[in-house]
Design a protein around this motif. Sequence first.
Motif, PDB file in Angstrom:
ATOM      1  N   GLY A   1      45.401  17.404  29.277  1.00  0.00           N
ATOM      2  CA  GLY A   1      44.864  16.765  30.701  1.00  0.00           C
ATOM      3  C   GLY A   1      45.048  15.296  30.892  1.00  0.00           C
ATOM      4  N   MET A   2      45.347  14.506  29.651  1.00  0.00           N
ATOM      5  CA  MET A   2      45.207  13.097  29.436  1.00  0.00           C
ATOM      6  C   MET A   2      46.529  12.484  30.158  1.00  0.00           C
ATOM      7  SD  MET A   2      43.467  10.325  28.677  1.00  0.00           S
ATOM      8  CE  MET A   2      42.142  10.952  27.741  1.00  0.00           C
TER       9      MET A   2
ATOM     10  N   THR B   1      41.936   0.183  32.019  1.00  0.00           N
ATOM     11  CA  THR B   1      40.549   0.456  32.510  1.00  0.00           C
ATOM     12  C   THR B   1      40.675   1.138  33.734  1.00  0.00           C
ATOM     13  OG1 THR B   1      39.422  -1.283  31.025  1.00  0.00           O
ATOM     14  CG2 THR B   1      38.380  -0.274  33.358  1.00  0.00           C
ATOM     15  N   ILE B   2      41.648   0.524  34.569  1.00  0.00           N
ATOM     16  CA  ILE B   2      42.187   0.937  35.991  1.00  0.00           C
ATOM     17  C   ILE B   2      42.843   2.321  35.940  1.00  0.00           C
ATOM     18  CG2 ILE B   2      43.433   0.420  37.975  1.00  0.00           C
ATOM     19  CD1 ILE B   2      43.154  -2.596  37.343  1.00  0.00           C
ATOM     20  N   ALA B   3      43.507   2.460  34.777  1.00  0.00           N
ATOM     21  CA  ALA B   3      44.101   3.535  34.604  1.00  0.00           C
ATOM     22  C   ALA B   3      43.305   4.703  34.383  1.00  0.00           C
ATOM     23  CB  ALA B   3      45.347   3.462  33.597  1.00  0.00           C
TER      24      ALA B   3
ATOM     25  N   GLY C   1      40.559   9.541  36.115  1.00  0.00           N
ATOM     26  CA  GLY C   1      39.020  10.271  36.031  1.00  0.00           C
ATOM     27  C   GLY C   1      38.772  10.250  34.537  1.00  0.00           C
ATOM     28  N   HIS C   2      39.049   9.476  33.688  1.00  0.00           N
ATOM     29  CA  HIS C   2      38.920   9.336  32.259  1.00  0.00           C
ATOM     30  C   HIS C   2      37.981   8.294  31.899  1.00  0.00           C
ATOM     31  CE1 HIS C   2      42.193  12.181  32.417  1.00  0.00           C
ATOM     32  NE2 HIS C   2      41.658  12.822  31.453  1.00  0.00           N
TER      33      HIS C   2
ATOM     34  N   PHE D   1      37.260   4.874  23.281  1.00  0.00           N
ATOM     35  CA  PHE D   1      37.364   4.801  24.620  1.00  0.00           C
ATOM     36  C   PHE D   1      37.693   6.063  25.246  1.00  0.00           C
ATOM     37  CE2 PHE D   1      37.818   0.479  24.058  1.00  0.00           C
ATOM     38  CZ  PHE D   1      36.723   0.118  24.759  1.00  0.00           C
ATOM     39  N   LEU D   2      38.503   6.980  24.568  1.00  0.00           N
ATOM     40  CA  LEU D   2      39.214   8.295  25.212  1.00  0.00           C
ATOM     41  C   LEU D   2      38.434   9.533  24.303  1.00  0.00           C
ATOM     42  CD1 LEU D   2      42.783   7.073  25.491  1.00  0.00           C
ATOM     43  CD2 LEU D   2      41.022   7.201  27.344  1.00  0.00           C
TER      44      LEU D   2
END
Length: 275
Positions: free
Chosen positions: A71-72, A136-138, A143-144, A233-234
Amino acid sequence: MWIIIKSIFQLAAEQIQNIGLTVRLAIYDTRANNAHKYLGSLWEILDPLFQVLTYAVIFGGGFQTRAPQDGMPYFTWMAVGFSAWYLVNQGFSDTIRSIQTQLYMVKNVKFPVVILPMIRVVQVIPAVLSISVVATIAMIVTGHFHPSVYWLQIVYYLFAAFVMLFFLGIFNATINILIPDYDLAIRQVLRLLFFVSGILSEPVQGNGFNNFIYYISRINPFYYIVNGWRGTFLNNEWFWNSPTVMAIFWLEMAFFAIIGTHLYLKFKDQLIDFV
């Protein structure tokens, strides 16, 4: 050994004391290098952005590479890691000639030579910030983007990255003067490291070759920073959850700190004779 350890802390203290001078010279040098260009220093930001977009198109679109997390989106996963990679890779490569190119200046002017590698590292920061904005925009668009307490450990990974670049920078810059072929040789190594640092795809175990790449990545300090960036971050992973990899990283940093400091102090008064 105690003398070397004491010298390591003295060099680190000298760098901290001259952090203001380091930043000012980095800004001045960046402006001077881009003064003849129409877009000026803007290229320092545009160039890495074009790189990350190129890799996204080729590997995410052409080769249909997938992120290791279900889903990433690939671009989000890749962009977050690429921001860390650009800091350590570009910072590392730029330190190689940092002393050599300024030797004649420091010969005639009283100047803290030890800050020269970090001047090159500071020059990379605007590009890293621009890639981070894109990442960050991505994250937001896909939605992550989920700020959490895990994000606080970015302070640890930034500290680890700058410690690595400081001591590897001293090692690099000194060795490059002593061994003229070092610059060209290490750049070939960096090209190989790009593919074993988890930038475009995550190293996984499998056949003999895959296992080789997997274990090389675990002792690659660049991978430690890149993987930690993504874990922050992920993946919501604390840095102490991988004690073996962390121990390997800091042992490698201790080794380069000792060797780099020893070589720098031994040859710093003779470096001009090697050029």
